[in-house]
Design an enzyme around this catalytic site. Sequence first.
Site, mmCIF file in Angstrom:
data_model
loop_
_atom_site.group_PDB
_atom_site.id
_atom_site.type_symbol
_atom_site.label_atom_id
_atom_site.label_comp_id
_atom_site.label_asym_id
_atom_site.label_seq_id
_atom_site.Cartn_x
_atom_site.Cartn_y
_atom_site.Cartn_z
ATOM 1 N N CYS A 53 -6.601 9.292 9.397
ATOM 2 C CA CYS A 53 -8.005 9.021 9.028
ATOM 3 C C CYS A 53 -9.028 9.911 9.731
ATOM 4 O O CYS A 53 -9.934 10.419 9.066
ATOM 5 C CB CYS A 53 -8.365 7.560 9.230
ATOM 6 S SG CYS A 53 -7.011 6.453 9.530
ATOM 7 N N ARG A 110 3.966 7.688 16.629
ATOM 8 C CA ARG A 110 3.561 6.565 17.475
ATOM 9 C C ARG A 110 4.738 6.168 18.351
ATOM 10 O O ARG A 110 5.862 6.064 17.878
ATOM 11 C CB ARG A 110 3.133 5.369 16.618
ATOM 12 C CG ARG A 110 1.892 5.685 15.806
ATOM 13 C CD ARG A 110 1.486 4.519 14.972
ATOM 14 N NE ARG A 110 0.576 4.972 13.916
ATOM 15 C CZ ARG A 110 0.273 4.260 12.855
ATOM 16 N NH1 ARG A 110 0.787 3.058 12.693
ATOM 17 N NH2 ARG A 110 -0.554 4.734 11.946
ATOM 18 N N GLN A 167 3.085 8.979 6.163
ATOM 19 C CA GLN A 167 2.372 8.005 5.339
ATOM 20 C C GLN A 167 1.964 8.654 4.027
ATOM 21 O O GLN A 167 1.602 9.819 4.007
ATOM 22 C CB GLN A 167 1.100 7.546 6.066
ATOM 23 C CG GLN A 167 1.367 6.806 7.353
ATOM 24 C CD GLN A 167 0.074 6.423 8.039
ATOM 25 O OE1 GLN A 167 -0.815 7.253 8.205
ATOM 26 N NE2 GLN A 167 -0.037 5.175 8.442
ATOM 27 N N ASP A 192 -0.725 8.665 2.599
ATOM 28 C CA ASP A 192 -2.063 8.237 2.979
ATOM 29 C C ASP A 192 -3.119 8.787 2.024
ATOM 30 O O ASP A 192 -2.928 9.838 1.427
ATOM 31 C CB ASP A 192 -2.337 8.773 4.394
ATOM 32 C CG ASP A 192 -3.178 7.820 5.209
ATOM 33 O OD1 ASP A 192 -3.638 6.825 4.641
ATOM 34 O OD2 ASP A 192 -3.359 8.081 6.408
ATOM 35 N N HIS A 242 -7.723 8.546 1.724
ATOM 36 C CA HIS A 242 -8.978 7.923 2.114
ATOM 37 C C HIS A 242 -10.003 8.174 1.038
ATOM 38 O O HIS A 242 -10.173 9.308 0.603
ATOM 39 C CB HIS A 242 -9.426 8.456 3.475
ATOM 40 C CG HIS A 242 -8.473 8.088 4.560
ATOM 41 N ND1 HIS A 242 -7.473 8.913 4.978
ATOM 42 C CD2 HIS A 242 -8.332 6.932 5.252
ATOM 43 C CE1 HIS A 242 -6.761 8.299 5.914
ATOM 44 N NE2 HIS A 242 -7.256 7.084 6.093
ATOM 45 N N LYS A 283 -9.206 -6.504 3.939
ATOM 46 C CA LYS A 283 -8.122 -5.723 3.335
ATOM 47 C C LYS A 283 -7.283 -6.558 2.389
ATOM 48 O O LYS A 283 -7.377 -7.789 2.375
ATOM 49 C CB LYS A 283 -7.236 -5.112 4.410
ATOM 50 C CG LYS A 283 -6.527 -6.148 5.256
ATOM 51 C CD LYS A 283 -5.496 -5.511 6.158
ATOM 52 C CE LYS A 283 -4.840 -6.551 7.047
ATOM 53 N NZ LYS A 283 -3.681 -6.075 7.753
ATOM 54 N N HIS A 328 -9.009 2.971 3.169
ATOM 55 C CA HIS A 328 -7.694 3.523 3.526
ATOM 56 C C HIS A 328 -6.703 2.887 2.560
ATOM 57 O O HIS A 328 -6.793 1.685 2.332
ATOM 58 C CB HIS A 328 -7.226 3.121 4.925
ATOM 59 C CG HIS A 328 -8.215 3.309 6.017
ATOM 60 N ND1 HIS A 328 -8.055 4.251 6.998
ATOM 61 C CD2 HIS A 328 -9.354 2.658 6.313
ATOM 62 C CE1 HIS A 328 -9.057 4.165 7.854
ATOM 63 N NE2 HIS A 328 -9.860 3.206 7.468
#
Length: 648
Positions: A335, A364, A382, A384, A386, A470, A516
Amino acid sequence: MIKITLPDGSVKEFAAGITPMDVAKSISEGLARNVISASFNGTTIETVTPLTTDGSLVLFTWNDDEGKKAFWHSTSHVMAQALEEIFPGIKLTLGPAIANGFYYDVDFEAHKITDADFKKIEDRVLEISREKHEFKMRPVSKAEALEVYKDNVYKTELISNLEDGTITFCDHSTFTDLCRGGHIPNTGIIKAMKIMSVAGAYWRGDEKNKQLTRVYGISFPKQKDLTDYLELLEEAKRRDHRKLGKELELFAFSSKVGQGLPLWLPKGAALRDRLEQFLKRAQKKAGYEQVVTPHIGQKELYVTSGHYAKYGADSFQPINTPAEGEEFLLKPMNCPHHCEIFNVRPWSYKDLPKRYAEFGTVYRYEQSGELHGLTRVRGFTQDDAHIFCTPEQLDEEFKKVIDLVLYVFGSLGFENFTAQVSLRDQEDREKYIGSDENWEKAENAIINAAKDKGLNTVIEYGEAAFYGPKLDFMVKDALGRQWQLGTIQVDYNLPERFDLTYKGSDDQLHRPVMIHRAPFGSMERFIAILLEHTAGNFPLWLMPEQAIILSLSEKYEIYAKKVLDLLENHEIRALIDNRNETIGKKIRDAEMQKMPFMLIVGEEEERNGTVSIRRHGQEGKGNVTVTIEEFATIVTEEINKTLKVFTV
Ligand SMILES: [Zn+2]
Ligand SMILES: [Zn+2]
C-alpha cells in the site's frame, strides 16, 4: 419480574431467579433438551445460573460454536478428573476449549503419559460421563482457594492474580477445579471422547518456564460424530497441501534457502502464472492498471504509513547500506508504494477512480514454530490492488470489487461462502480515524453492495480496523472447513498519512478514499487452500497439464507426437509418456499426477486417427474413442463450464 430479551428481539417477562434452562423450557421442550450453554448480556453463564436483572439471553446448542466450546471445556474437567485418578499426584494447570476440542496442560511430575494410556483415560472419561454428574459453580474466598491448591504452584499463581470475591470453583462428581464457568448441564451428554495427541507446552507459553504436557482431546454428543470427525481428519491428511505439493511437484522448501520461503517448481510456477493471467485479464476489463514496485522501501516510508510502529520491532529488521547509512525494510505491505504512485502527479475528480494492481511480493517475519506449508510463510505474493476514489464513488467501486471476487470464486469452484462485514463498535466511536459522516457513508456502501449482490451476509460490530470498515469472504471448502479468502477494506488513514489529494468540481483539494482488495489474498495461501479443496484436481483450465498421451508401445511414438502437435494447435496442454513401461504402469502414474485426461494410442487409434480417452479416477481403458477434433471440443466445453468470460 425481569424482562428477558431473546435473539429474535422478543421480550418475555419472568420471575427473578429464573434460569436459562427454565427459559428454554418455556419456549419448547425440544429446545430445553438441546440447550447446553448460555450467555447473558454477552457473558457466558451456566444453564442453571439464576437471572436476576433485565437483559439479553442467548441459548446455545451443540450446533453453535459457543455450545461446542462449553461442551469441550466441560469435557476437559472430566478428563482432568480421569488423569488425576490414573496418575496420582500430577499437577493440573489450565484446560480450555480450542477450535477443535480442548486441551489440558498438566505437570505429570514423575509420571509419563504415552499413547498406550489413551484408551484407559478415554474409557474412564466415558464412565464418569455416563454417571450424569452436574457441573456446579461455587464462589470461594482467595484464602480458601490458595489453601486448596497449596501444593500446586501453577494454580497458586493463577489464584494470586485473581481478585478476592471473583474466584469460583467448579465441582462435578468427586472433582473440583478452579474455573470461571461456561459448562454444559451435566456430563451425561458426553457420549464420545478421544485423546488426539500429547505435546510439550511451556507454562504460560514462556520458554523460561517449566515444560508441561499438553493433552489434546475432543468429544461429541454422538459416537457417529466422532467417527465422522476422524474420517474427515484422514481425508484432510490425504489432501494436505504439503503432501500434494510434493507429489504433484508444485513447490518445495529448502533449509539452505531458509524457512518459510517457498520455492516454486516449474509446474507450480506455471499454475501460479495461469492464475495471475486469469486475474490480470479480468482486472484489465474492470479498469485496473498494473504497476510494479520494489521489494524494499526506505524505513521512513513505513514510518509514514504507520506500518513501522505496528510491525517494525516484531518483524525483519532494517537493511543498512554500507556507506550512506540508509535504512531499508523488506516490504511488509504494498500500500505505501501505491500511495506514492498516486502522489506522482496531481489528479482531478474526473480522473478518479485510479485502480493500481500489482502481484506484489511482501515479507513478514513469522516465528519458525508458526510456519506451515504455504499457509504461513515469510515471503508471499499478494494479488494486491488499491483503488483511489471519491467518497461518492465508494458504493459503485465496492460493488465492482464484489463482482470481481465472485467471478474468481465461480471460476475456481468455491460455491459456499458468506460475506463477513466488519463495522465500527457502536458504543465507542472515538477510536476510529475519519469523520463520522465518511464512516456512515462507507459502512452503508458495504452493506448496500453486499445486499445488492445477494450475498449471504454476517455483520460484526466492533470488528472494523481503526482506519475503515471491511468485507471478508469466508469460504467453506470441500471438507467443510472455513477459510478467510478475499478481503475488501476501506481506508481513511493512508490517504491522510500520505497527504493524497485530488481537485474536486469545486476547485478545492479533497482526500480520496482508498480501497485495499485482494481476491486471492496471497498466491501461496490461495493455492494451498485450492489444493486441499480440490485434492489436486484443479479446474481443467488451471491444470498444469490437461492431458497425457500414453502410447501402447514405442511403435506408436510418431503417432503420439502427431497427436501432441494437434492438441497444441487447439491450445490443449499435453505431454507424452513414451517410457518403456507397461500401459498399466503409465496409467497408474498418470492417475497419481491427477492427469485429467489420459489419451491412449495404439494400432487402432493410429489407423483411424483417434484417441481412446480415460478420465482421471474412472476405471477402464478407453471409455470412449474420439477424433482429436472431438476431444478438443470435449475439453473446451468442460473449461467453459467453469471459466466464464468476465464482463463489467
Ligand atoms: Zn470449567
Ligand atoms: Zn493495501
